[in-house]
Structures are given as structure tokens and as C-alpha cells.
Design a protein around this motif. Sequence first.
Motif, PDB file in Angstrom:
ATOM      1  N   LEU A   1      -3.470   1.045  -3.663  1.00  6.96           N
ATOM      2  CA  LEU A   1      -4.318   1.595  -2.644  1.00  6.96           C
ATOM      3  C   LEU A   1      -4.541   0.224  -1.348  1.00  6.96           C
ATOM      4  O   LEU A   1      -5.345   0.759  -0.432  1.00  6.96           O
ATOM      5  CB  LEU A   1      -5.708   1.781  -3.234  1.00  6.96           C
ATOM      6  N   THR A   2      -4.041  -0.925  -1.773  1.00  9.24           N
ATOM      7  CA  THR A   2      -4.463  -1.846  -0.711  1.00  9.24           C
ATOM      8  C   THR A   2      -2.941  -2.569  -0.306  1.00  9.24           C
ATOM      9  O   THR A   2      -2.041  -2.398  -1.112  1.00  9.24           O
ATOM     10  CB  THR A   2      -5.245  -2.994  -1.504  1.00  9.24           C
TER      11      THR A   2
ATOM     12  N   ARG B   1       0.828  -1.187   0.028  1.00 12.10           N
ATOM     13  CA  ARG B   1       0.014  -0.137  -0.172  1.00 12.10           C
ATOM     14  C   ARG B   1       1.048   1.305   0.051  1.00 12.10           C
ATOM     15  O   ARG B   1       1.825   1.319   0.873  1.00 12.10           O
ATOM     16  CB  ARG B   1      -0.842   0.048   1.472  1.00 12.10           C
ATOM     17  N   GLY B   2       0.557   2.225  -0.957  1.00 16.54           N
ATOM     18  CA  GLY B   2       1.403   3.461  -1.014  1.00 16.54           C
ATOM     19  C   GLY B   2       2.425   3.345  -2.103  1.00 16.54           C
ATOM     20  O   GLY B   2       2.986   4.570  -2.327  1.00 16.54           O
ATOM     21  N   VAL B   3       2.911   2.215  -2.306  1.00 19.55           N
ATOM     22  CA  VAL B   3       3.830   2.116  -3.475  1.00 19.55           C
ATOM     23  C   VAL B   3       3.551   2.827  -4.705  1.00 19.55           C
ATOM     24  O   VAL B   3       2.514   2.487  -5.171  1.00 19.55           O
ATOM     25  CB  VAL B   3       4.291   0.713  -3.588  1.00 19.55           C
ATOM     26  N   LEU B   4       4.517   3.549  -5.321  1.00 20.82           N
ATOM     27  CA  LEU B   4       4.337   4.104  -6.466  1.00 20.82           C
ATOM     28  C   LEU B   4       5.171   3.694  -7.541  1.00 20.82           C
ATOM     29  O   LEU B   4       6.256   3.664  -7.489  1.00 20.82           O
ATOM     30  CB  LEU B   4       4.229   5.736  -6.250  1.00 20.82           C
TER      31      LEU B   4
ATOM     32  N   LEU C   1      -8.206   0.466 -10.831  1.00 23.46           N
ATOM     33  CA  LEU C   1      -8.454  -0.689 -11.178  1.00 23.46           C
ATOM     34  C   LEU C   1      -8.233  -1.766 -10.077  1.00 23.46           C
ATOM     35  O   LEU C   1      -7.760  -1.440  -8.813  1.00 23.46           O
ATOM     36  CB  LEU C   1      -7.223  -1.297 -12.155  1.00 23.46           C
ATOM     37  N   SER C   2      -9.414  -2.804  -9.938  1.00 26.37           N
ATOM     38  CA  SER C   2      -9.411  -3.735  -8.911  1.00 26.37           C
ATOM     39  C   SER C   2      -9.707  -4.944  -9.154  1.00 26.37           C
ATOM     40  O   SER C   2     -10.202  -5.555 -10.392  1.00 26.37           O
ATOM     41  CB  SER C   2     -10.381  -2.957  -7.637  1.00 26.37           C
TER      42      SER C   2
ATOM     43  N   TYR D   1      -5.258  -8.290  -8.269  1.00 19.91           N
ATOM     44  CA  TYR D   1      -5.122  -8.519  -6.849  1.00 19.91           C
ATOM     45  C   TYR D   1      -5.401  -7.109  -5.978  1.00 19.91           C
ATOM     46  O   TYR D   1      -4.277  -6.526  -6.307  1.00 19.91           O
ATOM     47  CB  TYR D   1      -4.296  -9.565  -6.075  1.00 19.91           C
ATOM     48  N   GLY D   2      -6.262  -6.666  -5.182  1.00 20.21           N
ATOM     49  CA  GLY D   2      -6.338  -5.502  -4.718  1.00 20.21           C
ATOM     50  C   GLY D   2      -6.601  -4.399  -5.422  1.00 20.21           C
ATOM     51  O   GLY D   2      -7.617  -4.621  -6.127  1.00 20.21           O
TER      52      GLY D   2
END
Length: 183
Positions: free
Chosen positions: A124-125, A56-59, A103-104, A78-79
Motif C-alpha cells: 500500500l506504500t 506500491r500496488g505490487v501484489l 500490517l504496518s 516498513y510501510g
Amino acid sequence: MKATEVPAIAGAYLFEPTPHADERGFFCRTFDADVLRSVGLDPGAFVQDSLSRSARGVLRGLHLRSGAGEAKLVRCSYGRVFDVVVDLRTHSPTFRGRAFFELSDKTQVTLYVPAGCAHGFQALTEPADVSYRIDRPHDPAEDVTIAFDDPELAVPWPLPVTSMSQRDRRAPRLADVLRREGS
């Protein structure tokens, strides 16, 4: 599976599967050669599949390839991710256009990113897996990166950045990339 054009990026598409859900979960087709052909894409052009897993938070991004560029199909398997496409094709009617997507794994929507467009995303996850199908073998000598925080692009990243590669952290601004690439 339904194909929908992305108005902000000429030649970009979202491919929305039709999930079949029951008490076990769901099943859906995530790639359909006939649907790609129906919008003028050659399904046989895709030669390499890759997968990234991000916390989560990785760009990751904004990335593109020099020369002939690289078209890709991108899906969050996934996520959830906040996904960004920037049109850098100088002869495109949407040159410098930007499009943002979530996208999810719930939707399994696939995004087609045309060659000549920069692409990036933020997880985001915890975790988020992103699958890529690209139309040319990867050549690191052709990698181009644009600063994720370039004020000209003003990408509304939804989370503070927790981690990114050194290459992404040191990326030049869009104006410098365009100057260097001769655009």
C-alpha cells in the motif's frame, strides 16, 4: 506482547507488540519465544528468515506449499500492506475461511499463518518491506499459487495491481488447485 486469535482462520494469531516511544522514536519486541509457547507454537521450529521489498500496488500471492505445508510469521517492517490468509486445510473448522489485515510499520504486528493456509499481500506504500520467518527451508518444487482474482475468494484488493510475478499472473483458480492437491 499480546497474542490474539484470528477467528476466521483456526490456529492463526496476531502478535501485537508493546511499543515504547519517546523523542527518538520507538522500540518494541517483534518476536518472543515465551509468547509463542503460550499459544502452543514452538518458537524453535522457525528455521529461515526472509525479507521482500515491494513498490506500491505490487501484489504477491496467493502462495502456499504442498506436502507438509509451511507455517510462517509475517510482519510489515516498513510501510503498509493489505494482507490475506485463506484456510485450505480440509479438516479445519475454518476451511475456505478468509481473513484480511492491514500490517504496518506503525504497529509492527506479526501474523502467524498456519501450514496449509494460502497467504498473499499487496503493498500500500512506496515501498513496503515484509519480513517472513518460516518453519521449513524453502523448496521451490512445493510452491503452489492460487489466482489472486479468483471470484470464489473475492479478495477486495484495495489498489490496482501495478506488478506481479509471471507465476502469480498465470496461477490457477482455487477449485483447480484443490482438485490437483486432492482436497
